[in-house]
Design a protein around this motif. Structure first.
Motif, PDB file in Angstrom:
ATOM      1  N   LYS A 107     -80.346  14.616 -61.780  1.00 13.86           N
ATOM      2  CA  LYS A 107     -81.533  14.506 -62.613  1.00 13.86           C
ATOM      3  C   LYS A 107     -81.543  15.506 -63.762  1.00 13.86           C
ATOM      4  O   LYS A 107     -82.489  15.519 -64.550  1.00 13.86           O
ATOM      5  N   ALA A 108     -80.532  16.362 -63.850  1.00 11.15           N
ATOM      6  CA  ALA A 108     -80.464  17.357 -64.924  1.00 11.15           C
ATOM      7  C   ALA A 108     -79.000  17.647 -65.204  1.00 11.15           C
ATOM      8  O   ALA A 108     -78.098  17.086 -64.570  1.00 11.15           O
ATOM      9  N   ASN A 109     -78.757  18.542 -66.172  1.00 10.77           N
ATOM     10  CA  ASN A 109     -77.377  18.797 -66.584  1.00 10.77           C
ATOM     11  C   ASN A 109     -76.559  19.412 -65.457  1.00 10.77           C
ATOM     12  O   ASN A 109     -77.059  20.138 -64.605  1.00 10.77           O
ATOM     13  N   ILE A 110     -75.265  19.130 -65.487  1.00 10.39           N
ATOM     14  CA  ILE A 110     -74.345  19.546 -64.423  1.00 10.39           C
ATOM     15  C   ILE A 110     -73.718  20.881 -64.793  1.00 10.39           C
ATOM     16  O   ILE A 110     -73.273  21.088 -65.923  1.00 10.39           O
ATOM     17  N   ARG A 111     -73.677  21.799 -63.836  1.00  8.42           N
ATOM     18  CA  ARG A 111     -73.167  23.140 -64.062  1.00  8.42           C
ATOM     19  C   ARG A 111     -71.795  23.388 -63.423  1.00  8.42           C
ATOM     20  O   ARG A 111     -71.066  24.279 -63.851  1.00  8.42           O
ATOM     21  N   SER A 112     -71.425  22.629 -62.378  1.00  6.63           N
ATOM     22  CA  SER A 112     -70.211  22.968 -61.643  1.00  6.63           C
ATOM     23  C   SER A 112     -69.596  21.727 -61.018  1.00  6.63           C
ATOM     24  O   SER A 112     -70.303  20.778 -60.667  1.00  6.63           O
ATOM     25  N   LEU A 113     -68.246  21.774 -60.875  1.00  5.45           N
ATOM     26  CA  LEU A 113     -67.486  20.642 -60.348  1.00  5.45           C
ATOM     27  C   LEU A 113     -66.284  21.154 -59.572  1.00  5.45           C
ATOM     28  O   LEU A 113     -65.794  22.254 -59.820  1.00  5.45           O
ATOM     29  N   ASP A 114     -65.776  20.335 -58.644  1.00  4.20           N
ATOM     30  CA  ASP A 114     -64.499  20.633 -57.994  1.00  4.20           C
ATOM     31  C   ASP A 114     -63.956  19.368 -57.347  1.00  4.20           C
ATOM     32  O   ASP A 114     -64.715  18.461 -56.970  1.00  4.20           O
ATOM     33  N   GLY A 119     -58.377  14.688 -50.520  1.00  2.00           N
ATOM     34  CA  GLY A 119     -59.124  13.443 -50.352  1.00  2.00           C
ATOM     35  C   GLY A 119     -59.612  12.914 -51.681  1.00  2.00           C
ATOM     36  O   GLY A 119     -59.491  13.555 -52.719  1.00  2.00           O
ATOM     37  N   ASP A 120     -60.170  11.709 -51.653  1.00  2.00           N
ATOM     38  CA  ASP A 120     -60.671  11.073 -52.861  1.00  2.00           C
ATOM     39  C   ASP A 120     -62.146  11.407 -53.051  1.00  2.00           C
ATOM     40  O   ASP A 120     -62.999  10.530 -53.140  1.00  2.00           O
ATOM     41  N   PHE A 121     -62.427  12.699 -53.097  1.00  2.00           N
ATOM     42  CA  PHE A 121     -63.793  13.166 -53.222  1.00  2.00           C
ATOM     43  C   PHE A 121     -63.885  14.221 -54.321  1.00  2.00           C
ATOM     44  O   PHE A 121     -62.930  14.950 -54.587  1.00  2.00           O
ATOM     45  N   VAL A 122     -65.062  14.300 -54.944  1.00  2.00           N
ATOM     46  CA  VAL A 122     -65.397  15.398 -55.841  1.00  2.00           C
ATOM     47  C   VAL A 122     -66.797  15.871 -55.481  1.00  2.00           C
ATOM     48  O   VAL A 122     -67.572  15.141 -54.845  1.00  2.00           O
ATOM     49  N   THR A 123     -67.108  17.085 -55.873  1.00  2.00           N
ATOM     50  CA  THR A 123     -68.441  17.630 -55.652  1.00  2.00           C
ATOM     51  C   THR A 123     -68.988  18.144 -56.972  1.00  2.00           C
ATOM     52  O   THR A 123     -68.226  18.567 -57.850  1.00  2.00           O
ATOM     53  N   SER A 124     -70.311  18.092 -57.104  1.00  2.00           N
ATOM     54  CA  SER A 124     -70.958  18.505 -58.349  1.00  2.00           C
ATOM     55  C   SER A 124     -72.233  19.266 -58.026  1.00  2.00           C
ATOM     56  O   SER A 124     -72.928  18.966 -57.047  1.00  2.00           O
ATOM     57  N   GLY A 125     -72.541  20.257 -58.862  1.00  2.00           N
ATOM     58  CA  GLY A 125     -73.773  21.029 -58.734  1.00  2.00           C
ATOM     59  C   GLY A 125     -74.527  20.996 -60.041  1.00  2.00           C
ATOM     60  O   GLY A 125     -73.929  20.999 -61.118  1.00  2.00           O
ATOM     61  N   SER A 126     -75.855  20.994 -59.949  1.00  2.00           N
ATOM     62  CA  SER A 126     -76.666  20.731 -61.140  1.00  2.00           C
ATOM     63  C   SER A 126     -77.824  21.709 -61.259  1.00  2.00           C
ATOM     64  O   SER A 126     -78.155  22.447 -60.315  1.00  2.00           O
ATOM     65  N   VAL A 127     -78.450  21.680 -62.427  1.00  2.00           N
ATOM     66  CA  VAL A 127     -79.681  22.430 -62.643  1.00  2.00           C
ATOM     67  C   VAL A 127     -80.809  21.866 -61.784  1.00  2.00           C
ATOM     68  O   VAL A 127     -81.799  22.563 -61.532  1.00  2.00           O
ATOM     69  N   ASP A 128     -80.666  20.632 -61.298  1.00  2.00           N
ATOM     70  CA  ASP A 128     -81.688  20.073 -60.410  1.00  2.00           C
ATOM     71  C   ASP A 128     -81.634  20.668 -59.003  1.00  2.00           C
ATOM     72  O   ASP A 128     -82.343  20.207 -58.104  1.00  2.00           O
ATOM     73  N   THR A 129     -80.779  21.686 -58.806  1.00  2.00           N
ATOM     74  CA  THR A 129     -80.646  22.509 -57.580  1.00  2.00           C
ATOM     75  C   THR A 129     -79.909  21.809 -56.449  1.00  2.00           C
ATOM     76  O   THR A 129     -79.812  22.361 -55.350  1.00  2.00           O
ATOM     77  N   THR A 130     -79.373  20.610 -56.650  1.00  2.00           N
ATOM     78  CA  THR A 130     -78.687  19.893 -55.577  1.00  2.00           C
ATOM     79  C   THR A 130     -77.174  19.964 -55.732  1.00  2.00           C
ATOM     80  O   THR A 130     -76.652  20.153 -56.828  1.00  2.00           O
ATOM     81  N   VAL A 131     -76.491  19.791 -54.598  1.00  2.00           N
ATOM     82  CA  VAL A 131     -75.038  19.635 -54.545  1.00  2.00           C
ATOM     83  C   VAL A 131     -74.757  18.224 -54.054  1.00  2.00           C
ATOM     84  O   VAL A 131     -75.288  17.813 -53.014  1.00  2.00           O
ATOM     85  N   LYS A 132     -73.940  17.487 -54.797  1.00  2.00           N
ATOM     86  CA  LYS A 132     -73.626  16.114 -54.404  1.00  2.00           C
ATOM     87  C   LYS A 132     -72.139  15.980 -54.101  1.00  2.00           C
ATOM     88  O   LYS A 132     -71.299  16.586 -54.766  1.00  2.00           O
ATOM     89  N   LEU A 133     -71.851  15.166 -53.080  1.00  2.00           N
ATOM     90  CA  LEU A 133     -70.481  14.816 -52.707  1.00  2.00           C
ATOM     91  C   LEU A 133     -70.259  13.355 -53.074  1.00  2.00           C
ATOM     92  O   LEU A 133     -71.043  12.476 -52.680  1.00  2.00           O
ATOM     93  N   TRP A 134     -69.183  13.081 -53.834  1.00  2.00           N
ATOM     94  CA  TRP A 134     -68.927  11.744 -54.360  1.00  2.00           C
ATOM     95  C   TRP A 134     -67.627  11.176 -53.804  1.00  2.00           C
ATOM     96  O   TRP A 134     -66.645  11.897 -53.663  1.00  2.00           O
ATOM     97  N   ASP A 135     -67.641   9.893 -53.487  1.00  2.00           N
ATOM     98  CA  ASP A 135     -66.439   9.141 -53.159  1.00  2.00           C
ATOM     99  C   ASP A 135     -65.971   8.483 -54.457  1.00  2.00           C
ATOM    100  O   ASP A 135     -66.658   7.621 -55.006  1.00  2.00           O
ATOM    101  N   THR A 136     -64.812   8.889 -54.952  1.00  2.00           N
ATOM    102  CA  THR A 136     -64.367   8.419 -56.268  1.00  2.00           C
ATOM    103  C   THR A 136     -63.795   7.010 -56.240  1.00  2.00           C
ATOM    104  O   THR A 136     -63.541   6.434 -57.295  1.00  2.00           O
ATOM    105  N   ARG A 137     -63.569   6.437 -55.047  1.00  2.00           N
ATOM    106  CA  ARG A 137     -62.977   5.101 -54.991  1.00  2.00           C
ATOM    107  C   ARG A 137     -64.018   3.997 -55.041  1.00  2.00           C
ATOM    108  O   ARG A 137     -63.927   3.067 -55.821  1.00  2.00           O
ATOM    109  N   ARG A 138     -65.054   4.106 -54.186  1.00  2.00           N
ATOM    110  CA  ARG A 138     -65.933   2.930 -54.109  1.00  2.00           C
ATOM    111  C   ARG A 138     -67.385   3.224 -53.759  1.00  2.00           C
ATOM    112  O   ARG A 138     -68.243   2.402 -54.003  1.00  2.00           O
ATOM    113  N   LYS A 139     -67.707   4.411 -53.229  1.00  2.00           N
ATOM    114  CA  LYS A 139     -69.043   4.572 -52.657  1.00  2.00           C
ATOM    115  C   LYS A 139     -70.007   5.398 -53.495  1.00  2.00           C
ATOM    116  O   LYS A 139     -71.165   5.522 -53.129  1.00  2.00           O
TER     117      LYS A 139
END
Length: 678
Positions: A107-114, A119-139
């Protein structure tokens, strides 16, 4: 190595400086595998890739619709991920020169990534205070971790891929278990924002660097603090372990410090003065290891090289052929970094979060026609990102970066002198990389705002720059500037002196010319000093509210800003009455053209929201009580006044939340914090 005899004296040097983007550079990252590639992101909404040691962009990646805020290479330097101000992620395959995925959900700008280590995953952190885990293939997003109260500044997967470590602007470090999908441990010992994290390459050890100028080391078996470094450097912006895991390098705006942790000790310090350093990496060669650093300022990016063979280790400076320092065994467990042979990525993926399915990637990346990979240096592209790179099993053949006073072993690795642009950096450029020009780059700040009645005398370089286009007057006076705003330096020099005739003037005439306007400036400064003495006397008497009221009655924003700066360090003396008075001054400060004033207003608003928003909300929304309760009525009226002021400020933040740069990011963060009042 040629010129090795000079390495003892030449421990570090600036490799190059070049214009990287058509707008301000917001982020950069070095490739951690080789230390010889770099990716940058900027206000021009582009992601550019570079070879360290060469000033020409290899490939420019476009497609973001808002400024790029953070970038990161994949572990094999074949993928690049970038996060934008709008909260969108884009992943590019550098070998195929095409976009792989576009992910949305923040919901806001992204500050961090890895990237996940295997695995086929990435993670992101944002100014919206959340950390998200992403499946880069399909989910798309498969899990959201909530717990930080401010922006997430840094994220790192553990070497075995089981954990995510997150660092927040709230001063906390959190460790998340991917399999269980929950918080494993919180480390909250830092006194300021945590900016960077790194796992030890082998042991169960985590390092965190903070704006409180310290690095802390955490044992991941006992979850206890191992040690803390002394605060003898500037704010820690980036950290990096030695490849052997024997020491840690911490980069601050002043330079780099080398630390050990058992016991905690600074074994070497290099003063670099590189400013906004953004990334450190190790560049290995057949001879020895060098450390590469990258920093950015306005539209420019600079790279530096530190010769680790010449750095002091435990007080001794080893020679060019000295082996790396021995790894001291601590008895901790080591990470198992090999991928399990009996499990696929699909079988070992984390627990899924059903409600996040709405945040999904584009199914066909080829439909994203706006995302374009423009290869501008085909030879370098084929050499660096060609698929055959995967098959290289021999020791690295790259040669060390050469110091400026050393003859290069090969033309590919010579130090480049990059020329300054003929157009002002603030002008948008049609291409992502300007053509070579005639003057060397000088790292000068953006021209400050000038008053129409007192134009600043341009330097020769500025006169050369102003020929194609008139310089634009910035709307905000930057906090970090190297010259006073609105000052005409030539006004302090004698006028009408004929350089040919060498006319001799009297001493009184010259003094009069030099001191013209000095009396009025002196009167202003004396009046401000008198006002500060009055405020100080009231403060010393113990009446903080009266001191603030007095500063407000003086109608001098500089005095108010000075007092608010002090009040921010005394959280314990704040109350609802003081909040109501201070909030009335924040709206004009937020509209100031001076970045210092705006920053103080934002910090004060953050303090009030963090400590009083729940009290204000509960009192404003509470039903009226039966009978007469004077103290409750007073508290209710104070909360009503605070709420009214906060709603006015909220409208100001709504108008400013789309601004670019650090101030725009702060506006968006505060606007999100305002939601606590609803």
């Amino acid at each position: 190595m040629a010129g090795a005899g000079n390495n003892r004296a030449k421990r570090a040097w600036k490799l190059e400086e070049f214009v990287a983007h058509g707008g301000n550079v917001n982020c950069l990252a070095l490739g951690q595998k080789s230390g010889r590639v770099m990716v940058t992101g900027g206000d021009d909404k582009k992601v550019n890739t570079w070879a360290v040691g060469k000033p020409n962009v290899i490939m420019s990646l476009s497609g973001h619709t808002s400024p790029v805020e953070t970038v990161r290479f994949g572990h094999n330097e074949e993928l690049v991920i970038a996060g934008s101000m709008s909260g969108a992620l884009k992943i590019w395959d550098l070998e195929a020169a095409k976009i792989v995925r576009t992910l949305t959900g923040h919901k806001a700008n992204i500050r961090s990534l890895d990237f996940h280590p295997y695995g086929d995953f990435v993670t992101s952190g944002s100014v919206d205070t959340t950390v998200k885990l992403w499946d880069t293939r399909r989910k798309g997003c498969i899990f959201t971790y909530k717990g930080h109260t401010q922006a997430v500044n840094c994220l790192r997967f553990s070497p075995d891929g089981r954990w995510i470590a997150s660092a927040g602007a709230d001063g906390s470090v959190k460790l998340w278990d991917l399999t269980a999908g929950k918080l494993l441990k919180e480390f909250g010992k830092h006194f300021d924002a945590v900016n960077c994290l790194e796992f030890h390459p082998k042991e169960f050890l985590l390092a965190s660097g903070s704006s409180d100028r310290s690095v802390k080391f955490w044992d991941l078996e006992t979850f206890k603090l191992v040690s803390t470094t002394d605060s003898n450097s500037g704010p820690i912006r980036t950290i990096c372990f030695h490849p052997e895991g024997s020491m840690l390098f911490a980069g601050s705006p002043e330079g780099v410090c080398t630390y050990t942790w058992e016991p905690s000790r600074c074994i070497d310090t290099l003063q670099m003065g590189w400013g906004n350093v953004g990334s450190l990496a190790m560049a290995s060669s057949s001879k020895h290891v060098q450390m590469v650093a990258a920093s950015y300022n306005k539209t420019n990016v600079s790279t530096y090289v530190v010769d680790l063979q010449a750095m002091d280790q435990a007080g001794d400076a080893p020679g060019p052929q000295s082996p790396p320092p021995p790894l001291i065994l601590s008895g901790r467990k080591n990470f198992i970094t090999e991928r399990p042979a009996t499990q696929s990525t699909r079988q070992s993926e984390p627990k899924e979060e059903p409600e996040e399915h709405s945040s999904s990637p584009q199914e066909d990346p080829g439909d994203d026609e706006s995302s374009i990979a423009d290869i501008q240096q085909p030879d370098d592209y084929n050499k660096i990102f060609h698929p055959s790179r995967r098959l290289t099993h021999s020791p690295p053949r790259d040669r060390p970066f050469q110091a400026p006073d050393s003859p290069p072993e090969r033309d590919d690795f010579k130090t480049h002198v990059v020329q300054a642009p003929k157009e002002p950096p603030s002008q948008p450029q049609k291409s992502s990389q300007p053509p070579p020009l005639k003057q060397p780059v000088q790292p000068t700040p953006t021209p400050a705002a000038r008053e129409p009645s007192k134009p600043v005398a341009p330097t020769p370089a500025a006169r050369e720059t102003s020929k194609p286009a008139a310089p634009s007057v910035p709307e905000v006076v930057p906090a970090n500037r190297h010259r006073p705003i609105g000052l005409d330096a030539e006004a302090f020099l004698p006028k009408h002196v004929n350089p040919v005739v060498q006319q001799v003037q009297s001493e009184s005439t010259i003094v009069t010319a030099i001191t013209r306007g000095h009396d009025s400036m002196q009167a202003v400064m004396q009046n401000r000093g008198k006002n500060l003495q009055i405020v100080r006397a009231l403060w010393s008497g113990g009446n903080v509210k009266t001191a603030l009221d007095s500063a407000i009655s003086m109608s001098d924003q500089a005095v108010i800003v000075d007092l608010l700066n002090i009040l921010q360090q005394r959280v314990s003396i704040w109350n609802l009455e003081l909040c109501a008075t201070a909030l009335g001054q924040l709206e004009p400060l937020l509209g100031s053209k001076y970045e210092n004033y705006t920053s103080v207003a934002c910090n004060t608003l953050r303090l009030i929201l963090k400590n009083f928003s729940s009290v204000i909300k509960s009192n404003v929304s509470a039903p009226p009580s039966a009978g007469v309760d004077i103290s409750r009525e007073e508290r209710y009226h104070k909360c009503q006044e605070c709420y009214k002021q906060l709603m006015n400020i909220r409208s100001v933040l709504s108008a400013k939340k789309n601004d670019q740069g650090k101030l725009g990011s702060t506006y968006r963060e505060l606007h999100l914090m305002m939601n606590m009042l609803e």
